[in-house]
Design a protein around this motif. Structure first.
Motif, PDB file in Angstrom:
ATOM      1  N   THR A   1      48.010  10.690  14.388  1.00 30.39           N
ATOM      2  CA  THR A   1      47.615  12.015  13.921  1.00 30.39           C
ATOM      3  C   THR A   1      46.466  12.516  14.792  1.00 30.39           C
ATOM      4  O   THR A   1      45.757  11.728  15.419  1.00 30.39           O
ATOM      5  N   MET A   2      46.278  13.827  14.834  1.00 32.95           N
ATOM      6  CA  MET A   2      45.240  14.419  15.672  1.00 32.95           C
ATOM      7  C   MET A   2      43.858  14.216  15.039  1.00 32.95           C
ATOM      8  O   MET A   2      43.758  14.044  13.825  1.00 32.95           O
TER       9      MET A   2
ATOM     10  N   GLU B   1      42.655  15.351  11.457  1.00 33.29           N
ATOM     11  CA  GLU B   1      43.831  15.833  10.723  1.00 33.29           C
ATOM     12  C   GLU B   1      44.051  14.986   9.471  1.00 33.29           C
ATOM     13  O   GLU B   1      44.149  13.762   9.551  1.00 33.29           O
TER      14      GLU B   1
ATOM     15  N   ARG C   1      52.236  12.832  15.866  1.00 30.14           N
ATOM     16  CA  ARG C   1      51.714  14.196  16.036  1.00 30.14           C
ATOM     17  C   ARG C   1      50.917  14.320  17.336  1.00 30.14           C
ATOM     18  O   ARG C   1      50.492  15.416  17.694  1.00 30.14           O
ATOM     19  N   THR C   2      50.702  13.202  18.040  1.00 25.74           N
ATOM     20  CA  THR C   2      49.884  13.219  19.251  1.00 25.74           C
ATOM     21  C   THR C   2      50.705  13.101  20.531  1.00 25.74           C
ATOM     22  O   THR C   2      50.181  13.325  21.618  1.00 25.74           O
TER      23      THR C   2
ATOM     24  N   ALA D   1      45.562  15.279  22.535  1.00 27.66           N
ATOM     25  CA  ALA D   1      45.951  15.853  21.237  1.00 27.66           C
ATOM     26  C   ALA D   1      44.766  16.346  20.439  1.00 27.66           C
ATOM     27  O   ALA D   1      43.745  15.670  20.309  1.00 27.66           O
ATOM     28  N   GLY D   2      44.928  17.556  19.893  1.00 28.16           N
ATOM     29  CA  GLY D   2      43.909  18.141  19.053  1.00 28.16           C
ATOM     30  C   GLY D   2      42.813  18.855  19.813  1.00 28.16           C
ATOM     31  O   GLY D   2      41.988  19.553  19.215  1.00 28.16           O
ATOM     32  N   GLN D   3      42.796  18.691  21.144  1.00 28.27           N
ATOM     33  CA  GLN D   3      41.747  19.318  21.946  1.00 28.27           C
ATOM     34  C   GLN D   3      42.330  20.304  22.956  1.00 28.27           C
ATOM     35  O   GLN D   3      42.139  21.514  22.816  1.00 28.27           O
TER      36      GLN D   3
ATOM     37  N   LEU E   1      49.502  23.111  15.942  1.00 30.81           N
ATOM     38  CA  LEU E   1      48.710  21.982  16.432  1.00 30.81           C
ATOM     39  C   LEU E   1      47.230  22.125  16.073  1.00 30.81           C
ATOM     40  O   LEU E   1      46.369  21.532  16.718  1.00 30.81           O
ATOM     41  N   ARG E   2      46.974  22.896  15.035  1.00 28.79           N
ATOM     42  CA  ARG E   2      45.635  23.010  14.444  1.00 28.79           C
ATOM     43  C   ARG E   2      44.592  23.484  15.462  1.00 28.79           C
ATOM     44  O   ARG E   2      43.488  22.922  15.564  1.00 28.79           O
TER      45      ARG E   2
ATOM     46  N   GLU F   1      44.731  23.518  18.859  1.00 28.79           N
ATOM     47  CA  GLU F   1      44.696  22.871  20.173  1.00 28.79           C
ATOM     48  C   GLU F   1      44.883  23.918  21.280  1.00 28.79           C
ATOM     49  O   GLU F   1      45.819  24.715  21.255  1.00 28.79           O
TER      50      GLU F   1
END
Length: 370
Positions: free
Chosen positions: A166-167, A170, A198-199, A229-231, A265-266, A268
């Motif tokens: 997960t990111m 998250e 998710r990554t 991921a997430g960034q 992707l929240r 990203e």
């Protein structure tokens, strides 16, 4: 068992795709074990199920011998001749030994075997379905979590989303809907086990394929993906149609297409760059959004020396080197970035090679000294 049972097997064959013949053979094999267990028999037996009526019969199989040592497995030649004169030494004689209440045992055994085979067949069908969907995106509902995984309901199977996939930051709650990327599908004693992420960079690629029709149609192609991921992420795209701008197609009208993916992707950040066969241009594009003055390529070492304007240096390198790192992953080149002033200073400080005097001059100077 009766004709209705056979009809039920025919119906199962149509609905579940399980061969009736395979089921009957499995039931026959199970009934042999059931007969020996329930009637304490060490006989060599064969069970036969009539394919039309469903009638079950048990036959003891005995070998014709001159002298009988084990009457459970052997029969004398004289006794065999009373059944049929055609029997010779070494032949197998079958004698029906069906117990009076064997039908009850047969019905119970058949039910167990059919239930087990249906379960196995459904697991196999689900496995084949999801193993073909490896590297694809699925949408599921979060059911629960343990200390290592989220359990995602995909309808016919439950997938595992490890916390490590997960990111950053998250978190999911019960009944949250989640898009994830299938990384692998394995067989287990409890059925197929699906693992999702998710990554994985593949998630970004599949989301663009879902959101951008030109990619789905094959007009625009995703050449490479680099993701933290997430960034932040970078994707390199090209077009098979000169009239279609690959970057514009992925961004969409007013950025709607890429924004949908960013939201999924929240937040990203995603850089979309144009892929090019020329490594100089590709490396330059990959450092977007910074501007590049020049790129020098060292083919053998796979190194790209990049010069950027002074005010663009921090943008080119990125926070904690992230932009440069992603550009290197995207292009496959090791990227060395310098500002224009650093490059000029380095050029000024390059040592000037001293001129080596000729041998004749040395000799002349020696003579003068004398």
């Amino acid at each position: 068992m009766n004709a209705e049972f056979i009809e039920a097997l025919n119906q199962l064959e149509k609905e579940k795709g399980i061969s009736k013949e395979v089921l009957i053979e499995a039931i026959e094999a199970a009934l042999i074990s059931g007969y020996k267990r329930n009637f304490n028999s060490a006989q060599n037996v064969r069970v036969d199920i009539d394919r039309d009526s469903g009638q079950v019969r048990v036959f003891a199989r005995k070998t014709v011998v001159e002298e009988v040592l084990d009457p459970r497995l052997e029969i004398s030649q004289e006794a065999a001749a009373e059944i049929s004169p055609a029997y010779e030494l070494g032949d197998i004689v079958e004698i029906e030994v069906t117990p009076a209440d064997f039908g009850r045992i047969a019905a119970q055994t058949a039910k167990q075997v059919v239930t087990q085979r249906i379960r196995e067949a459904e697991r196999s069908i689900i496995y084949e379905e999801f193993v073909d969907r490896e590297e694809d995106v699925v949408t599921g509902v979060v059911q629960r979590a343990d200390n290592r995984h989220y359990f995602i309901d995909l309808g016919r199977v439950e997938a595992l989303l490890p916390f490590t996939e997960t990111m950053p930051g998250e978190r999911f709650k019960h009944n949250d809907r989640v898009k994830a990327y299938i990384t692998r599908v394995e067989k287990s004693t409890k059925g197929p086990q699906v693992y999702v992420s998710r990554t994985h960079p593949g998630l970004l690629k599949r989301l663009f394929e879902l959101e951008v029709p030109e990619i789905y149609d094959g007009i625009v192609e995703i050449r490479s993906v680099a993701r933290e991921a997430g960034q932040r992420s970078k994707i390199a795209v090209s077009s098979r149609n000169e009239e279609v701008d690959p970057v514009g197609a992925c961004v969409g009208h007013r950025g709607m297409r890429v924004q949908t993916i960013v939201n999924e992707l929240r937040g990203e950040k995603i850089d979309i760059v144009r892929w090019c066969e020329d490594p100089v241009e590709f490396v330059s594009n990959s450092l977007s959004p910074s501007k590049v003055d020049s790129v020098e390529i060292q083919e053998e070492e796979k190194i790209a020396q990049v010069v950027v304007p002074d005010h663009q240096l921090s943008l080119a390198i990125g926070k904690e080197g992230q932009n440069a790192r992603l550009a290197a992953k995207l292009t496959g080149w090791k990227i060395d970035i310098k500002s224009q002033s650093e490059r000029d200073k380095f050029s000024e400080e390059e040592p000037v090679e001293a001129e080596i005097p000729k041998v004749d001059d040395i000799e002349d100077s020696t003579q003068l000294g004398d």
